[in-house]
Scaffold this motif. Sequence first.
Motif, short mmCIF file in Angstrom:
data_model
loop_
_atom_site.label_atom_id
_atom_site.label_comp_id
_atom_site.label_asym_id
_atom_site.label_seq_id
_atom_site.Cartn_x
_atom_site.Cartn_y
_atom_site.Cartn_z
N UNK A 63 0.83 -1.20 0.00
CA UNK A 63 0.00 0.00 0.00
C UNK A 63 0.87 1.26 0.00
N UNK A 64 0.38 2.27 -0.69
CA UNK A 64 1.04 3.58 -0.67
C UNK A 64 0.59 4.41 0.51
N UNK A 65 -0.38 3.92 1.27
CA UNK A 65 -0.95 4.69 2.36
C UNK A 65 -0.11 4.56 3.63
N UNK A 66 0.19 5.67 4.30
CA UNK A 66 0.93 5.59 5.57
C UNK A 66 0.13 4.81 6.61
N UNK A 67 0.83 4.17 7.52
CA UNK A 67 0.17 3.42 8.57
C UNK A 67 -0.28 4.35 9.70
N UNK A 68 -1.24 3.89 10.46
CA UNK A 68 -1.65 4.60 11.66
C UNK A 68 -2.60 5.76 11.46
N UNK A 69 -3.19 5.88 10.27
CA UNK A 69 -4.11 6.99 10.01
C UNK A 69 -5.48 6.69 10.62
N UNK A 70 -6.14 7.74 11.08
CA UNK A 70 -7.52 7.62 11.54
C UNK A 70 -8.44 7.49 10.32
N UNK A 71 -9.70 7.09 10.56
CA UNK A 71 -10.63 6.88 9.46
C UNK A 71 -10.79 8.13 8.60
N UNK A 72 -10.91 9.28 9.23
CA UNK A 72 -11.06 10.52 8.48
C UNK A 72 -9.81 10.84 7.66
N UNK A 73 -8.64 10.51 8.22
CA UNK A 73 -7.38 10.75 7.52
C UNK A 73 -7.22 9.81 6.33
N UNK A 74 -7.69 8.57 6.48
CA UNK A 74 -7.65 7.63 5.36
C UNK A 74 -8.52 8.14 4.22
N UNK A 75 -9.72 8.61 4.56
CA UNK A 75 -10.61 9.13 3.53
C UNK A 75 -9.98 10.32 2.82
#
Length: 281
Positions: free
Chosen positions: A45-57
Motif C-alpha cells: 500500500x502507498x498509504x501511511x500506517x496509523x491513520x484515523x478513518x477521516x485521515x484515510x478518507x
Amino acid sequence: MRIVSLLPATTEILFAIGAGDDVVGVTFECDFPAEARSRTVVSTSAMPEGLAASEIDAFVSAAAARGEDLYHLDEGALAGLDADLVVTQDLCAVCAVDVSVVDDALAHLGCSAEVLTVDPHTLDEVFDSIGVLGRATGHEDGAVALVASLRRRLDAVRASVPAGPRPRVVLLEWTDPPFAPGHWIPEMIEAAGGEVVLGTSGAKSVRVTWDDVHAARPDVVVAAPCGYDLAGARALADDLVAAGVLPTGVPVHAVDADASWARPGTRLVDGVEELARILRG
C-alpha cells in the motif's frame, strides 16, 4: 500453473477450490487462509500506517484527485515468479492494484502471463467469479462444489427468516465520513432478514450524512468499515457511540468487514449467517 493473486478475495477462493499450491504471489493484505502468508508479496500500500478513518478518507480522495495509485506493484518480485496467470480487478482503485497497472508492468517485464480480471458487483457475480477461477486454473469441480455449498447455506438462511416486519438496517461501510454500502452488501442484509434502508444492491457505496442515517430510522446499525478486522471495527463503532452521532437507543454491532463483508470471497455467507443471528437477538 503459477498464479499471482492481487486480491485477498481471489486468494481465498483459489485456496478453497484446490488451487492453493499453484499460488506463488499475493498482496500484503492476503491473510486468509493463513498459508497465503507464506507466498511472495508482490504489492504493498502507498498509504501511511496509523491513520484515523477521516485521515484515510482524505488521503484516498487526494490521491484519486492527483491520479496517483494507492498500491505499489513490486515488478522485481513479479518478474521472479514467472507467473502464468495474474488475477486482478478493475472494480475499485481503493481495493487493489488496478488492471492497467498490471498490464503495464507485464509489458515492461516482457512477461506473457494471462491477466484475469474479477469484478463482481452482486452475490451472483461473486459466485460466478468462483466458477471463472475454477475454469481458468483447472479446478472447475472444486469451484462447482464450493458454489453449491455456499448457495445451500444462503438458501437456508433465507428460509429461516421469520415472517413479519423486518428490522431496518443501516450498515456503515465507512464511519468518518459515513458511507452507505453498495455491491453485494445490501443483498446480504436482505438475505439475513433485514430491510436495507441505505445503500443500493449492485451499485457503488455512497457517502451519506448523519442526517441521512437518522432519517433512515434504523432498528440496527452495523459498523463494517472496509479494511478493518473485528477489533478495528469495534473501536470505530465505540467512537461513533461516544461522539453521539447515531440515533439514540439504536443498538450498534461491529463486524469483521475484511473477513465476511468487504471482500467478495468465500466468507460472505459467513457474514449473512452472522447478521441473521444479530437480527434475531
